[in-house]
Motif scaffolding. Structure first.
Motif, PDB file in Angstrom:
ATOM      1  N   VAL A  20       0.826  -1.210   0.000  1.00 52.45           N
ATOM      2  CA  VAL A  20       0.000   0.000   0.000  1.00 52.45           C
ATOM      3  C   VAL A  20       0.860   1.260   0.000  1.00 52.45           C
ATOM      4  N   CYS A  21       1.915   1.280   0.799  1.00 49.93           N
ATOM      5  CA  CYS A  21       2.770   2.466   0.866  1.00 49.93           C
ATOM      6  C   CYS A  21       3.558   2.665  -0.436  1.00 49.93           C
ATOM      7  N   ALA A  22       3.987   1.557  -1.059  1.00 46.21           N
ATOM      8  CA  ALA A  22       4.659   1.684  -2.352  1.00 46.21           C
ATOM      9  C   ALA A  22       3.718   2.262  -3.391  1.00 46.21           C
ATOM     10  N   GLY A  23       2.470   1.776  -3.408  1.00 44.14           N
ATOM     11  CA  GLY A  23       1.480   2.353  -4.316  1.00 44.14           C
ATOM     12  C   GLY A  23       1.206   3.805  -3.997  1.00 44.14           C
ATOM     13  N   GLY A  24       1.160   4.137  -2.692  1.00 45.22           N
ATOM     14  CA  GLY A  24       0.966   5.524  -2.292  1.00 45.22           C
ATOM     15  C   GLY A  24       2.098   6.429  -2.757  1.00 45.22           C
ATOM     16  N   GLY A  25       3.321   5.900  -2.721  1.00 44.39           N
ATOM     17  CA  GLY A  25       4.462   6.679  -3.215  1.00 44.39           C
ATOM     18  C   GLY A  25       4.304   7.006  -4.695  1.00 44.39           C
ATOM     19  N   LEU A  26       3.889   6.028  -5.496  1.00 46.69           N
ATOM     20  CA  LEU A  26       3.666   6.268  -6.930  1.00 46.69           C
ATOM     21  C   LEU A  26       2.552   7.298  -7.145  1.00 46.69           C
ATOM     22  N   LEU A  27       1.492   7.178  -6.368  1.00 45.31           N
ATOM     23  CA  LEU A  27       0.354   8.084  -6.532  1.00 45.31           C
ATOM     24  C   LEU A  27       0.710   9.519  -6.167  1.00 45.31           C
ATOM     25  N   LEU A  28       1.358   9.707  -5.025  1.00 51.22           N
ATOM     26  CA  LEU A  28       1.738  11.058  -4.600  1.00 51.22           C
ATOM     27  C   LEU A  28       2.734  11.692  -5.562  1.00 51.22           C
ATOM     28  N   SER A  29       3.660  10.911  -6.057  1.00 48.40           N
ATOM     29  CA  SER A  29       4.653  11.453  -6.989  1.00 48.40           C
ATOM     30  C   SER A  29       4.028  11.843  -8.310  1.00 48.40           C
ATOM     31  N   ALA A  30       2.959  11.154  -8.713  1.00 46.53           N
ATOM     32  CA  ALA A  30       2.292  11.467  -9.964  1.00 46.53           C
ATOM     33  C   ALA A  30       1.622  12.835  -9.901  1.00 46.53           C
TER      34      ALA A  30
END
Length: 437
Positions: A425-435
């Protein structure tokens, strides 16, 4: 459940530990629970008392207790070849997976999406390490003296920058002395004479020391002869051999010492990269100490001469894994016949009790050090005599990392999610926030 034991043949032992090696996620607690279910509850290969006595014995040794427990079970059931099979099968699946992940890491490290992915991983690691600190501290800091030792170790490592081996060594010496006169201060029961009635298998132990000492040292001798003592491979071999001797208290104790030396001492990798490696190790089966393989690969990959970077990295990873785990087999095959004497020694139990308390302070130091370097882009130091206090630059705060760290803390402590789910979940969150940044 029947009290009758059903010892396996060698093929069944191999099949079972191959399965355990592929399923041993969740750190030492999960791995030990898996072995207990498979070996004691379902297959009845050992009794409950045998399993628990062996686990207590493994806590007396440096290195990963779960892997050593697997080796002891194999040794108990099928002697040396059983211990070798069980110990290797517990390691190999995770070692192969983390090697593949490390190769992917160095190939994609410069990609924007990869950096965003590992921003979330590093944030999750903060919560995971904090959870480990609380769990270990809850068990280990049960007397005022042990609490004081943990606090002293934290201050020694975080503010005085003292070497990890020196800190835990002094704690062990103090614990051995205190246990003799005031064992209750360390939560240690008074001495017994149980060990006096145990056999003294000197011949087998001496043979194990000689054989496994040669096995441990053979790659180091080859490296010394091939590239000399100034090459990074020699430094890797010597450092991780020392690590295998001094790191009592589990994988997070290893991380505390390794992070201090690999990042600040040798400069092999950065603090965020160290957190990345821990994130990779958390996603793989096998001992968490396999994170050492990641460090060894990067260290050799970045100073490859006379090899290519890939060949040097593979050599560094292989050498690191060898000198990390060969000592584990040495400890088990040498000391397993002495298990009753070791468990009866009040000096040894006192030393281990104090050392475990100091390790809690070391993990606390590691947790704070990781947090500062993950959340802030710049961390300076305030010098005041022998004191050196890390001071982050407030304007360098990474808001994305802070948001993800808070999310990880909620998932770990509030929702009580598993490590793998939190990392995902946190890895996906990192991708989302960076986008959206």
């Amino acid at each position: 459940m029947s009290d009758t034991l059903h010892p396996p043949d060698f093929r069944e032992l191999v099949r079972t530990f191959a399965r355990i090696g592929c399923l041993s996620f969740g750190g030492p607690a999960g791995q030990i629970a898996l072995m207990h279910r498979e070996i004691v509850e379902e297959r009845r290969w050992l009794t409950e008392d045998q399993f628990l006595n062996a686990l207590n014995f493994c806590h007396l040794l440096p290195g990963p207790e779960a892997q050593q427990l697997a080796t002891w079970i194999g040794w108990k059931l099928h002697g040396g070849r059983g211990g070798l099979a069980a110990g290797l099968l517990f390691i190999l699946p995770g070692a192969l997976v983390i090697l593949a992940l490390t190769l992917a890491y160095v190939m994609a490290a410069q990609a924007t999406w990869f950096a965003a992915l590992f921003l979330g991983v590093k944030a999750a690691v903060l919560a995971i390490v904090l959870q480990a600190l609380i769990r270990i501290g809850g068990r280990a800091l049960d007397t005022p003296l042990r609490q004081g030792l943990a606090a002293a170790a934290f201050l020694a490592l975080f503010t005085l920058d003292l070497p990890f081996p020196w800190v835990v060594g002094m704690a062990a010496v103090l614990g051995a002395l205190v246990a003799r006169v005031r064992p209750g201060w360390l939560g240690v029961s008074p001495p017994t004479d149980v060990g006096a009635r145990a056999a003294s298998p000197w011949a087998a132990s001496i043979r194990s020391v000689l054989v496994w000492g040669l096995i441990w040292g053979a790659p180091l001798a080859a490296v010394f002869l091939a590239v000399g003592p100034d090459h990074v491979l020699w430094k890797i071999g010597v450092f991780f051999s020392q690590l295998a001797v001094v790191t009592f208290g589990g994988a997070y104790a290893v991380l505390a010492y390794m992070a201090q030396e690999a990042v600040q001492g040798f400069g092999w990798l950065s603090t965020p990269e160290m957190a990345d490696g821990l994130g990779l190790a958390e996603t793989t089966p096998g001992p968490l100490i396999l994170v050492t393989q990641f460090v060894g690969f990067l260290a050799a990959f970045r100073a490859p001469e006379p090899f290519t970077p890939l060949v040097a990295g593979l050599l560094g990873a292989g050498l690191t894994t060898w000198v990390t785990f060969a000592p584990c087999f040495l400890w088990i095959f040498t000391f397993a016949p002495w298990i009753e004497r070791l468990q009866a020694s009040v000096f040894l139990r006192g030393a281990l009790s104090a050392l475990t308390a100091a390790v809690v302070g070391a993990i606390a130091s590691l947790s704070l050090w990781f947090a500062l370097h993950v959340l802030f882009a710049r961390v300076g130091a305030l010098q005041a005599g022998p004191l050196s206090l890390p001071i982050p630059a407030a304007e360098s705060l990474d808001v994305r990392a802070l948001v993800l760290a808070i999310l990880a803390l909620v998932l770990v402590f509030g929702a009580r999610w598993s490590v793998l789910r939190v990392l995902a979940v946190c890895a996906g969150g990192g991708l989302l926030l960076s986008a959206f940044a």
